[in-house]
Scaffold this motif. Structure first.
Motif, mmCIF file in Angstrom:
data_model
loop_
_atom_site.group_PDB
_atom_site.id
_atom_site.type_symbol
_atom_site.label_atom_id
_atom_site.label_comp_id
_atom_site.label_asym_id
_atom_site.label_seq_id
_atom_site.Cartn_x
_atom_site.Cartn_y
_atom_site.Cartn_z
ATOM 1 N N HIS A 95 1.648 14.664 3.399
ATOM 2 C CA HIS A 95 1.112 15.567 2.524
ATOM 3 C C HIS A 95 0.496 15.673 1.230
ATOM 4 C CE1 HIS A 95 0.530 20.131 2.238
ATOM 5 N NE2 HIS A 95 1.264 19.418 0.827
ATOM 6 N N LEU A 96 0.507 14.743 0.454
ATOM 7 C CA LEU A 96 0.440 14.120 -0.836
ATOM 8 C C LEU A 96 -1.677 13.593 -0.501
ATOM 9 C CD1 LEU A 96 1.656 13.527 -4.139
ATOM 10 C CD2 LEU A 96 -0.134 11.544 -2.432
ATOM 11 N N TYR A 97 -1.145 12.191 -0.224
ATOM 12 C CA TYR A 97 -2.607 11.659 1.267
ATOM 13 C C TYR A 97 -3.611 12.811 0.933
ATOM 14 C CZ TYR A 97 -1.623 6.654 0.504
ATOM 15 O OH TYR A 97 -1.406 5.456 -0.450
ATOM 16 N N LYS A 98 -2.946 13.560 1.812
ATOM 17 C CA LYS A 98 -4.221 14.301 2.432
ATOM 18 C C LYS A 98 -4.947 15.335 1.520
ATOM 19 C CE LYS A 98 -3.407 15.666 7.334
ATOM 20 N NZ LYS A 98 -2.320 16.134 8.008
ATOM 21 N N HIS A 99 -3.828 15.377 0.516
ATOM 22 C CA HIS A 99 -3.795 16.719 -0.502
ATOM 23 C C HIS A 99 -4.999 15.639 -1.413
ATOM 24 C CE1 HIS A 99 -4.052 19.506 -3.253
ATOM 25 N NE2 HIS A 99 -3.981 18.634 -4.653
ATOM 26 N N VAL A 100 -4.953 14.784 -2.201
ATOM 27 C CA VAL A 100 -5.386 13.265 -2.439
ATOM 28 C C VAL A 100 -6.850 12.621 -2.462
ATOM 29 C CG1 VAL A 100 -5.520 11.769 -4.801
ATOM 30 C CG2 VAL A 100 -3.796 12.909 -4.955
ATOM 31 N N VAL A 101 -6.774 12.525 -1.516
ATOM 32 C CA VAL A 101 -7.350 11.610 -1.330
ATOM 33 C C VAL A 101 -8.176 12.372 -0.087
ATOM 34 C CG1 VAL A 101 -7.156 9.646 -2.538
ATOM 35 C CG2 VAL A 101 -6.280 9.515 -0.399
ATOM 36 N N ALA A 102 -7.758 13.020 1.000
ATOM 37 C CA ALA A 102 -8.495 13.657 2.412
ATOM 38 C C ALA A 102 -8.359 12.686 2.974
ATOM 39 C CB ALA A 102 -9.417 14.138 1.876
ATOM 40 N N GLN A 103 -7.346 11.238 2.885
ATOM 41 C CA GLN A 103 -7.693 10.053 4.075
ATOM 42 C C GLN A 103 -6.018 10.116 4.414
ATOM 43 O OE1 GLN A 103 -9.070 6.874 2.008
ATOM 44 N NE2 GLN A 103 -6.762 5.623 2.040
ATOM 45 N N GLU A 104 -6.098 10.283 5.800
ATOM 46 C CA GLU A 104 -4.898 9.569 6.918
ATOM 47 C C GLU A 104 -4.659 7.941 5.983
ATOM 48 O OE1 GLU A 104 -3.134 11.398 8.949
ATOM 49 O OE2 GLU A 104 -4.263 12.711 8.780
ATOM 50 N N CYS A 105 -3.000 7.743 6.858
ATOM 51 C CA CYS A 105 -2.660 6.536 6.007
ATOM 52 C C CYS A 105 -1.332 6.358 6.981
ATOM 53 C CB CYS A 105 -2.407 6.536 4.478
ATOM 54 S SG CYS A 105 -1.647 4.815 4.229
ATOM 55 N N SER A 106 -0.788 4.869 7.423
ATOM 56 C CA SER A 106 0.425 4.951 7.973
ATOM 57 C C SER A 106 1.134 3.503 6.581
ATOM 58 C CB SER A 106 0.048 4.149 9.400
ATOM 59 O OG SER A 106 1.358 3.926 9.995
ATOM 60 N N PHE A 107 2.656 4.172 7.271
ATOM 61 C CA PHE A 107 3.466 3.568 5.684
ATOM 62 C C PHE A 107 4.949 3.105 6.806
ATOM 63 C CE2 PHE A 107 2.150 8.068 4.484
ATOM 64 C CZ PHE A 107 1.708 7.132 3.483
ATOM 65 N N LYS A 108 5.373 1.957 6.192
ATOM 66 C CA LYS A 108 6.599 1.757 6.851
ATOM 67 C C LYS A 108 7.620 2.040 5.685
ATOM 68 C CE LYS A 108 9.503 -2.302 8.031
ATOM 69 N NZ LYS A 108 10.252 -3.723 7.602
ATOM 70 N N LEU A 109 8.324 3.016 5.756
ATOM 71 C CA LEU A 109 9.005 3.794 5.214
ATOM 72 C C LEU A 109 10.704 2.655 5.322
ATOM 73 C CD1 LEU A 109 10.721 5.860 3.044
ATOM 74 C CD2 LEU A 109 11.096 7.666 5.595
ATOM 75 N N ILE A 110 11.240 3.135 4.391
ATOM 76 C CA ILE A 110 13.039 2.075 4.286
ATOM 77 C C ILE A 110 14.020 3.051 3.401
ATOM 78 C CG2 ILE A 110 14.852 0.062 3.821
ATOM 79 C CD1 ILE A 110 12.124 -1.547 3.689
ATOM 80 N N ALA A 111 14.790 3.783 3.801
ATOM 81 C CA ALA A 111 15.174 4.920 3.287
ATOM 82 C C ALA A 111 16.498 4.373 2.982
ATOM 83 C CB ALA A 111 15.214 6.140 3.421
ATOM 84 N N ASN A 112 17.499 4.891 2.082
ATOM 85 C CA ASN A 112 18.760 4.113 2.108
ATOM 86 C C ASN A 112 19.298 5.735 1.265
ATOM 87 O OD1 ASN A 112 21.298 2.881 0.027
ATOM 88 N ND2 ASN A 112 21.258 2.233 2.210
ATOM 89 N N ASN A 113 20.396 6.336 1.674
ATOM 90 C CA ASN A 113 20.784 7.749 1.517
ATOM 91 C C ASN A 113 22.078 7.736 1.583
ATOM 92 O OD1 ASN A 113 18.044 8.622 2.066
ATOM 93 N ND2 ASN A 113 18.473 8.939 4.155
ATOM 94 N N ALA A 114 21.908 8.348 -0.376
ATOM 95 C CA ALA A 114 23.332 8.217 -0.564
ATOM 96 C C ALA A 114 23.923 9.635 -0.324
ATOM 97 C CB ALA A 114 23.465 7.822 -1.399
ATOM 98 N N ILE A 115 23.034 10.875 -0.155
ATOM 99 C CA ILE A 115 23.065 12.153 -0.456
ATOM 100 C C ILE A 115 23.427 13.097 0.812
ATOM 101 C CG2 ILE A 115 22.495 14.367 -1.251
ATOM 102 C CD1 ILE A 115 19.686 12.980 -2.591
ATOM 103 N N PRO A 116 24.805 13.367 1.357
ATOM 104 C CA PRO A 116 24.314 14.145 2.844
ATOM 105 C C PRO A 116 23.296 14.673 3.133
ATOM 106 C CG PRO A 116 26.809 14.037 1.102
ATOM 107 C CD PRO A 116 25.978 13.328 0.084
ATOM 108 N N LEU A 117 23.249 15.074 4.546
ATOM 109 C CA LEU A 117 22.351 15.837 4.872
ATOM 110 C C LEU A 117 23.159 17.495 5.205
ATOM 111 C CD1 LEU A 117 20.857 14.128 7.833
ATOM 112 C CD2 LEU A 117 20.157 13.931 5.401
ATOM 113 N N SER A 118 22.224 18.558 5.371
ATOM 114 C CA SER A 118 22.257 19.779 5.454
ATOM 115 C C SER A 118 24.320 19.811 4.502
ATOM 116 C CB SER A 118 22.311 19.874 6.901
ATOM 117 O OG SER A 118 21.770 19.243 7.816
ATOM 118 N N SER A 119 23.954 19.743 3.398
ATOM 119 C CA SER A 119 25.138 19.659 2.524
ATOM 120 C C SER A 119 25.018 20.543 1.237
ATOM 121 C CB SER A 119 25.895 18.606 1.872
ATOM 122 O OG SER A 119 24.523 18.030 1.193
#
Ligand code: HSE
Length: 305
Positions: A70-94
């Motif tokens: 969303h940010l890339y489209k908004h700022v540079v009007a371009q697509e980009c691909s990403f690798k994401l590594i997420a480590n989460n301590a916040i419980p989902l739907s909590s």
């Protein structure tokens, strides 16, 4: 231009009693994401560990990636691909802001990959577009206590540093979808209920800034959402009573629930234990957290490339 960034984002509790959809508080429990820019057209890669690791989507539908795109489209009007590594301590739907944390993480990380074209006000505006309301995204971005509201397409936010203090969160094992929690609310409310809440909001803000727990005792109460949502949280009344018996001055639904937040100057562990025992008395397993207030909000902890 950096190619790899790491961002840390706090959990949040929204509403804080009367401040429906406008007050929020950042808590010292964190999700950390690393976002690596890849050429457009490459398949996205997602690795997730910690909370939700078995259920979080590992494709384009991942919320961190959606926010980054969303940010890339908004700022540079371009697509980009990403690798994401997420480590989460916040419980989902909590009710502890995991969705806002993912959105804010994606926006802040993508902004850093583009060398920071957007300021926090604009990041909050994009986060609100994605989240629908600013009350979790604001403290996730700014830290501390935030007051955030929308005027047209503008989002106005004030953040306040609070004295050192802790919040007790009890998270029962109850599924409440955001949709169910919002659908439980009436389309219209009575004038006296609106007046009840709006008179209390400034007192809650002042009391949190001053560490004035006696004011929270009467001011951190609500007539706009909790009366309609308490049915969704089995044990709401007994957990509230148990927390107060153990020393809490105020007990509220954290965001849309199912977690509940208790405020007290002392005896945090006793309050946590009482809330857990009260949920378990209803046959509902619950986890508890005693969390400091986060003052920093989302921050970049590594940039490279
Ligand atoms: N203010 C929101 C609500 C927070 O109570 O529905 C949860 O998204």
């Amino acid at each position: 231009m950096p190619t790899r960034v790491r961002v840390t984002v706090p959990a949040t509790t929204a509403n804080l009693g009367p401040g429906f959809d406008c007050l929020g508080l950042a808590l010292g429990l964190y999700n950390t994401v690393e976002l690596i820019a890849m050429p457009a057209g490459e398949p996205v890669q997602v690795e997730a560990s910690g909370e939700g690791e078995m259920v979080l989507p590992l494709d384009d539908t991942n919320m961190v990636l959606q926010a980054a795109r969303h940010l890339y489209k908004h700022v540079v009007a371009q697509e980009c691909s990403f690798k994401l590594i997420a480590n989460n301590a916040i419980p989902l739907s909590s009710g502890m802001g995991s969705s806002a944390s993912a959105t804010v993480a994606g926006l802040v990380a993508a902004n850093a990959l583009l060398s920071g074209p957007l300021d926090r006000e604009n990041l909050l505006r994009l986060a609100t577009e994605l989240e629908g309301h600013p009350d979790n995204a604001a403290p996730a971005l700014y830290g501390g206590l935030t007051v955030a509201t929308q005027s047209g397409t503008d989002i106005h936010c004030r953040s306040h540093a609070l004295p050192d203090s802790k919040v007790v969160i009890a998270l029962p094992q109850i599924d409440i979808s955001t949709h169910a929690a919002r659908s439980a609310l009436p389309a219209q409310v009575a004038m006296q209920d609106a007046v009840y809440n709006l008179g209390r909001v400034p007192f809650v803000i002042e009391a949190l800034i001053a560490g004035d727990y006696e004011t929270l005792r009467w001011a951190m109460t609500d007539r706009l959402h909790q009366p309609y949502r308490r049915e969704l949280v089995t044990g709401f009344d007994t957990v509230t009573a148990a927390a107060k018996e153990a020393g809490a001055v105020a007990v509220v639904l954290s965001g849309a629930g199912p977690s509940m937040a208790a405020f007290t100057a002392k005896r945090h562990n006793e309050v946590a234990h009482a809330m857990q025992a009260a949920f378990e008395g209803h046959g509902i397993p619950a986890r508890t957290f005693v969390l400091p207030i986060d003052r920093r909000g989302a921050h970049i902890s590594m940039v490279s490339g």
